[in-house]
Design a protein around this motif. Structure first.
Motif, PDB file in Angstrom:
ATOM      1  N   GLU A   1      35.217  29.023  28.972  1.00  0.00           N
ATOM      2  CA  GLU A   1      35.166  30.341  29.591  1.00  0.00           C
ATOM      3  C   GLU A   1      34.191  30.398  30.767  1.00  0.00           C
ATOM      4  O   GLU A   1      34.472  31.034  31.780  1.00  0.00           O
ATOM      5  N   GLU A   2      33.092  29.703  30.593  1.00  0.00           N
ATOM      6  CA  GLU A   2      32.065  29.723  31.633  1.00  0.00           C
ATOM      7  C   GLU A   2      32.607  29.078  32.919  1.00  0.00           C
ATOM      8  O   GLU A   2      32.407  29.569  34.033  1.00  0.00           O
ATOM      9  N   TYR A   3      33.347  27.986  32.741  1.00  0.00           N
ATOM     10  CA  TYR A   3      33.958  27.269  33.859  1.00  0.00           C
ATOM     11  C   TYR A   3      34.957  28.187  34.575  1.00  0.00           C
ATOM     12  O   TYR A   3      35.001  28.267  35.809  1.00  0.00           O
ATOM     13  N   ARG A   4      35.705  28.897  33.772  1.00  0.00           N
ATOM     14  CA  ARG A   4      36.710  29.809  34.324  1.00  0.00           C
ATOM     15  C   ARG A   4      36.035  30.903  35.156  1.00  0.00           C
ATOM     16  O   ARG A   4      36.493  31.247  36.252  1.00  0.00           O
ATOM     17  N   ALA A   5      34.941  31.413  34.637  1.00  0.00           N
ATOM     18  CA  ALA A   5      34.206  32.455  35.356  1.00  0.00           C
ATOM     19  C   ALA A   5      33.700  31.911  36.690  1.00  0.00           C
ATOM     20  O   ALA A   5      33.736  32.607  37.721  1.00  0.00           O
ATOM     21  N   ARG A   6      33.274  30.659  36.675  1.00  0.00           N
ATOM     22  CA  ARG A   6      32.783  30.052  37.919  1.00  0.00           C
ATOM     23  C   ARG A   6      33.918  29.924  38.940  1.00  0.00           C
ATOM     24  O   ARG A   6      33.738  30.169  40.127  1.00  0.00           O
ATOM     25  N   ALA A   7      35.086  29.539  38.442  1.00  0.00           N
ATOM     26  CA  ALA A   7      36.233  29.389  39.337  1.00  0.00           C
ATOM     27  C   ALA A   7      36.633  30.730  39.952  1.00  0.00           C
ATOM     28  O   ALA A   7      36.974  30.821  41.136  1.00  0.00           O
ATOM     29  N   LYS A   8      36.540  31.755  39.147  1.00  0.00           N
ATOM     30  CA  LYS A   8      36.873  33.088  39.657  1.00  0.00           C
ATOM     31  C   LYS A   8      35.880  33.520  40.722  1.00  0.00           C
ATOM     32  O   LYS A   8      36.242  34.097  41.745  1.00  0.00           O
ATOM     33  N   ARG A   9      34.640  33.222  40.438  1.00  0.00           N
ATOM     34  CA  ARG A   9      33.563  33.552  41.376  1.00  0.00           C
ATOM     35  C   ARG A   9      33.779  32.799  42.704  1.00  0.00           C
ATOM     36  O   ARG A   9      33.653  33.352  43.792  1.00  0.00           O
TER      37      ARG A   9
ATOM     38  N   HIS B   1      44.233  54.283  42.804  1.00  0.00           N
ATOM     39  CA  HIS B   1      43.152  54.884  42.027  1.00  0.00           C
ATOM     40  C   HIS B   1      42.557  53.843  41.091  1.00  0.00           C
ATOM     41  O   HIS B   1      43.168  52.799  40.838  1.00  0.00           O
ATOM     42  N   GLU B   2      41.383  54.177  40.568  1.00  0.00           N
ATOM     43  CA  GLU B   2      40.716  53.224  39.713  1.00  0.00           C
ATOM     44  C   GLU B   2      41.249  53.291  38.298  1.00  0.00           C
ATOM     45  O   GLU B   2      41.585  54.355  37.787  1.00  0.00           O
ATOM     46  N   ASP B   3      41.370  52.148  37.701  1.00  0.00           N
ATOM     47  CA  ASP B   3      41.833  52.093  36.322  1.00  0.00           C
ATOM     48  C   ASP B   3      41.105  50.937  35.642  1.00  0.00           C
ATOM     49  O   ASP B   3      41.331  49.778  35.989  1.00  0.00           O
ATOM     50  N   GLN B   4      40.243  51.261  34.734  1.00  0.00           N
ATOM     51  CA  GLN B   4      39.427  50.274  34.013  1.00  0.00           C
ATOM     52  C   GLN B   4      38.768  49.278  34.958  1.00  0.00           C
ATOM     53  O   GLN B   4      38.827  48.068  34.764  1.00  0.00           O
ATOM     54  N   GLY B   5      38.223  49.807  36.016  1.00  0.00           N
ATOM     55  CA  GLY B   5      37.477  48.955  36.946  1.00  0.00           C
ATOM     56  C   GLY B   5      38.322  48.300  38.014  1.00  0.00           C
ATOM     57  O   GLY B   5      37.816  47.810  39.015  1.00  0.00           O
TER      58      GLY B   5
ATOM     59  N   PRO C   1      54.694  48.475  35.008  1.00  0.00           N
ATOM     60  CA  PRO C   1      53.243  48.637  35.088  1.00  0.00           C
ATOM     61  C   PRO C   1      52.779  48.898  36.513  1.00  0.00           C
ATOM     62  O   PRO C   1      53.475  48.538  37.467  1.00  0.00           O
ATOM     63  N   PRO C   2      51.608  49.550  36.671  1.00  0.00           N
ATOM     64  CA  PRO C   2      51.076  49.777  38.013  1.00  0.00           C
ATOM     65  C   PRO C   2      50.739  48.454  38.699  1.00  0.00           C
ATOM     66  O   PRO C   2      50.517  47.444  38.028  1.00  0.00           O
ATOM     67  N   VAL C   3      50.716  48.461  40.014  1.00  0.00           N
ATOM     68  CA  VAL C   3      50.352  47.259  40.758  1.00  0.00           C
ATOM     69  C   VAL C   3      48.841  47.199  40.880  1.00  0.00           C
ATOM     70  O   VAL C   3      48.219  48.176  41.306  1.00  0.00           O
ATOM     71  N   ILE C   4      48.270  46.073  40.546  1.00  0.00           N
ATOM     72  CA  ILE C   4      46.832  45.913  40.715  1.00  0.00           C
ATOM     73  C   ILE C   4      46.581  45.361  42.109  1.00  0.00           C
ATOM     74  O   ILE C   4      47.115  44.305  42.466  1.00  0.00           O
ATOM     75  N   VAL C   5      45.829  46.088  42.920  1.00  0.00           N
ATOM     76  CA  VAL C   5      45.553  45.590  44.269  1.00  0.00           C
ATOM     77  C   VAL C   5      44.146  45.029  44.420  1.00  0.00           C
ATOM     78  O   VAL C   5      43.858  44.321  45.375  1.00  0.00           O
ATOM     79  N   LYS C   6      43.279  45.372  43.512  1.00  0.00           N
ATOM     80  CA  LYS C   6      41.970  44.746  43.478  1.00  0.00           C
ATOM     81  C   LYS C   6      41.558  44.593  42.027  1.00  0.00           C
ATOM     82  O   LYS C   6      41.666  45.535  41.251  1.00  0.00           O
ATOM     83  N   LYS C   7      41.139  43.387  41.684  1.00  0.00           N
ATOM     84  CA  LYS C   7      40.778  43.166  40.292  1.00  0.00           C
ATOM     85  C   LYS C   7      39.380  43.677  40.008  1.00  0.00           C
ATOM     86  O   LYS C   7      38.616  43.999  40.909  1.00  0.00           O
TER      87      LYS C   7
ATOM     88  N   ASP D   1      36.857  42.113  39.210  1.00  0.00           N
ATOM     89  CA  ASP D   1      35.821  41.294  39.852  1.00  0.00           C
ATOM     90  C   ASP D   1      35.853  41.416  41.380  1.00  0.00           C
ATOM     91  O   ASP D   1      35.143  40.720  42.089  1.00  0.00           O
ATOM     92  N   GLY D   2      36.720  42.273  41.890  1.00  0.00           N
ATOM     93  CA  GLY D   2      36.740  42.515  43.336  1.00  0.00           C
ATOM     94  C   GLY D   2      37.637  41.573  44.109  1.00  0.00           C
ATOM     95  O   GLY D   2      37.821  41.726  45.320  1.00  0.00           O
ATOM     96  N   SER D   3      38.259  40.571  43.444  1.00  0.00           N
ATOM     97  CA  SER D   3      39.093  39.648  44.219  1.00  0.00           C
ATOM     98  C   SER D   3      40.505  40.215  44.392  1.00  0.00           C
ATOM     99  O   SER D   3      40.962  41.051  43.630  1.00  0.00           O
ATOM    100  N   ASP D   4      41.138  39.728  45.452  1.00  0.00           N
ATOM    101  CA  ASP D   4      42.496  40.167  45.740  1.00  0.00           C
ATOM    102  C   ASP D   4      43.444  39.334  44.904  1.00  0.00           C
ATOM    103  O   ASP D   4      43.150  38.203  44.568  1.00  0.00           O
ATOM    104  N   ILE D   5      44.561  39.878  44.608  1.00  0.00           N
ATOM    105  CA  ILE D   5      45.512  39.053  43.869  1.00  0.00           C
ATOM    106  C   ILE D   5      46.843  38.973  44.590  1.00  0.00           C
ATOM    107  O   ILE D   5      47.040  39.501  45.674  1.00  0.00           O
ATOM    108  N   TYR D   6      47.756  38.273  43.912  1.00  0.00           N
ATOM    109  CA  TYR D   6      49.093  38.005  44.424  1.00  0.00           C
ATOM    110  C   TYR D   6      49.744  39.241  45.055  1.00  0.00           C
ATOM    111  O   TYR D   6      50.262  39.183  46.174  1.00  0.00           O
ATOM    112  N   ALA D   7      49.687  40.357  44.363  1.00  0.00           N
ATOM    113  CA  ALA D   7      50.334  41.564  44.886  1.00  0.00           C
ATOM    114  C   ALA D   7      49.656  42.038  46.165  1.00  0.00           C
ATOM    115  O   ALA D   7      50.321  42.530  47.086  1.00  0.00           O
ATOM    116  N   THR D   8      48.350  41.910  46.219  1.00  0.00           N
ATOM    117  CA  THR D   8      47.619  42.358  47.408  1.00  0.00           C
ATOM    118  C   THR D   8      48.051  41.549  48.626  1.00  0.00           C
ATOM    119  O   THR D   8      48.324  42.113  49.696  1.00  0.00           O
ATOM    120  N   THR D   9      48.085  40.239  48.467  1.00  0.00           N
ATOM    121  CA  THR D   9      48.465  39.420  49.619  1.00  0.00           C
ATOM    122  C   THR D   9      49.927  39.667  49.982  1.00  0.00           C
ATOM    123  O   THR D   9      50.286  39.678  51.154  1.00  0.00           O
TER     124      THR D   9
END
Ligand code: ARG
Length: 588
Positions: free
Chosen positions: A217-225, A290-294, A310-316, A318-326
């Motif tokens: 999990e720690e490694y995954r968090a680093r990759a996300k960061r 709008h905001e939904d659980q952060g 489901p709603p489209v997530i445009v910012k996760k 953790d603040g990163s953009d995702i597939y839908a955003t791009t």
């Protein structure tokens, strides 16, 4: 320019009017009973209610009018109310000569050169190209080439997956292995020495990182960061990413070139980055997001939805953009740069929901107006004989380059066994085997309707019989050989002066119908229709070849006419192969 169906529709429409009915009933189609007739019109059945008459009475009175026209060899009213049509040979020959003189008349073009953006390929940088990307590339390329033939201004965009978590994973693993690299130092702003990484290295480190992130999990968090930092412009990461891109893209170019796939644009998800901050700000300001659980989301569900949306997530969170955003930002970019009439996406069926969400969000937020069609054209999976996604022998995901090697070596084996093949030099054998192998692979895929799964069957694909690439190539090579010999003998190809056999007429009718077939294929975004048509022309061409004395024909006028007909068949088949982007050798 009018296609043959349009010409006939006009004539039959006029006959309906003359007989006292509405012109619109005169629509002519190719016959679905070729054993009975060549064309048919079913308008009498549709008119029965309006005119309170039996369909057969209507059909009879229209047929009476049509019989006066000498372009028809026979017109018959058949119960319950079909009008069956056979056209005169002279009319066919004249129509054929007309398209020979004006080759631009073979295919009806769309007006005004509308722009179409085609999103296909979609490989992920630093991950090996696998067979899943094969279908996107070859189907997308074929549809793009088809659209171009039909008069569209086409723009193919590879839309590289170059901005997501996979890059963060690679950065993380690289940092583990090279903790002192300047690229990985937060406070170092450059300059950077070139990083001599190899593709094989990338191919190793991605799976390793991906495995670790699932277990740790720690490694995954680093990759996300790391992903987040990259997206926010951390200099070392950006410089590292550019190196990764350089190596990856040059390998991708080679692979796609082998497949006959060319992109006008080599944009990636990362190219949409510059539009993202303003876009998101506007989403929020206009009240769409709008905001939904952060996380920041856009609701796209509609009342009449049958399945969950489901709603489209445009910012996760953790603040990163995702597939839908791009993807949203990319739509914005495409509209701004090209204002296209349509944007077509050739992506795996399993991404259908993602695109539905993105398209809805794009419309809702006004990124795209109703004038631009957004269309998801999903495709099925290439399966192994066990009906499961095609794998390597040890169960891993098959790399595209390995798959290409497999078909090419299969083709080479076959070549060495054949008479012509064994006479060729080693280089020629290699070159031709490559064309045959790629043709086998591509045609084996393209002959299946895009949306369906199919089974990869090397022996079947490489066979010289049936609906295969090698069969079409073989037919064309044969036609080429006849024309070459004719030239050696000093024969010239003369005007096509008449039809000498039934099969010739059948082929001519097919050729005259090419435009309609191509339009149907494009409207369905289904290159399988072009592939199917190539096969049916090729199989008739082979029949013609068996039944007809061509070079040995003593009557000069006839021989020259037949030779010209061979040229025409070859040319039409070549147009089909150009659309499918399949190369044809001179000999095989
Ligand atoms: N890179 C994606 C994948 O491998 C495909 C991209 C498809 N195109 C798009 N605009 N999302 O799944």
């Amino acid at each position: 320019m009018e296609t043959i169906i349009e010409k006939l529709t006009k004539i039959v429409g006029d006959a309906f009017v003359k007989a006292g009915f509405d012109e619109s009933l005169g629509r002519v189609t190719l016959s679905n009973r070729p054993d009975l007739c060549e064309f048919q019109c079913n308008g009498a059945m549709m008119g029965a209610k309006t005119y309170h008459k039996s369909p057969i009475d209507i059909a009879n009175s229209v047929a009476e009018v049509l019989k006066e026209n000498k372009i028809f060899a026979s017109v018959e009213a058949v119960p319950p109310g079909f009008i069956n049509i056979i056209i005169n040979q002279d009319f066919v020959v004249d129509s054929i000569n007309e398209i020979i003189e004006h080759s631009e008349n073979l295919i009806k073009k769309v007006e005004g050169k509308p722009k179409v953006v085609i999103d296909y390929g979609g490989p992920n940088v630093a991950k090996p190209l696998h067979v899943g990307h094969l279908r996107s590339a070859i189907i997308g390329e074929a549809v793009k080439r088809l659209a171009k033939v039909l008069g569209y201004d086409t723009i193919g965009d590879i839309h590289l997956g170059d901005w997501g978590l996979q890059i963060g994973l690679i950065i993380t693993e690289f940092a583990v292995q090279n903790p002192d690299s300047p690229y990985m130092k937060e406070d170092y702003l450059g300059p950077y020495e070139p990083l001599n990484i190899e593709l094989s290295y990338l191919n190793e480190i991605y799976p390793l990182a991906s495995k670790k992130s699932k277990e740790d999990e720690e490694y995954r968090a680093r990759a996300k960061r790391a992903t987040f930092d990259l997206q926010n412009g951390r200099p070392g990461y950006i410089a590292f990413w550019k190196e990764v891109m350089r190596v990856s893209v040059s390998d991708l170019k080679k692979n796609y070139e082998n497949l006959g796939v060319n992109f006008e644009l080599w944009y990636g998800e990362s190219d949409s980055q510059k539009y993202i901050p303003d876009m998101i700000e506007k989403f929020v300001k206009d009240g769409f997001a709008h905001e939904d659980q952060g996380a920041l989301v856009i609701d796209v569900a509609k009342e009449d939805d049958k399945a969950p949306m489901p709603p489209v997530i445009v910012k996760k969170t953790d603040g990163s953009d995702i597939y839908a955003t791009t993807d949203l930002a990319t739509i914005l970019q495409r509209v701004k740069d090209y204002d296209p009439e349509m944007i077509l996406y050739f992506v795996d069926n399993r991404q259908g929901l993602h695109f539905e969400q993105v398209f809805r969000a794009a419309r809702k937020t006004g990124i795209v107006s109703d004038d631009t069609l957004l269309e998801f054209d999903g495709f099925g999976t290439m399966n192994g004989k066990d009906g499961k996604p095609y794998k390597t022998r040890d169960g891993g995901v098959m790399r595209l380059s390995d798959l290409i090697d497999t078909v090419v070596s299969g083709a080479l084996e076959k070549m060495k066994e054949s008479k012509t093949g064994s006479d060729l030099s080693k280089d020629e054998q290699d070159e031709i085997a490559k064309m045959i192998g790629i043709a086998a692979l591509k045609f084996g895929d393209l002959i299946n309707h895009r949306a369906k799964d199919y089974i990869f069957d090397l022996d079947k694909f490489l066979s010289f019989e049936g609906k295969t690439g090698p069969y079409i190539l073989y037919t064309m090579v044969r036609l080429k050989a006849i024309l070459r010999k004719a030239k050696e003998n000093g024969y010239v190809s003369g005007k096509i002066n008449k039809i000498y056999s039934d099969v010739e007429k059948d082929i001519m009718l097919k050729i005259l119908n090419t435009s309609d077939v191509f339009w149907q294929s494009f409207n369905d975004r289904a290159p399988s229709i072009v592939a199917e048509n190539a096969y049916s022309i090729a199989s008739l061409a082979n029949k013609f070849y068996y039944e007809t004395k061509i070079l040995a024909e003593e009557n000069e006028e006839k021989r020259n006419s037949l030779l010209h007909f061979c040229e025409l068949m070859l040319k039409v088949l070549q147009i089909h192969m150009d659309i499918l982007s399949i190369k044809v050798p001179e000999v095989m």
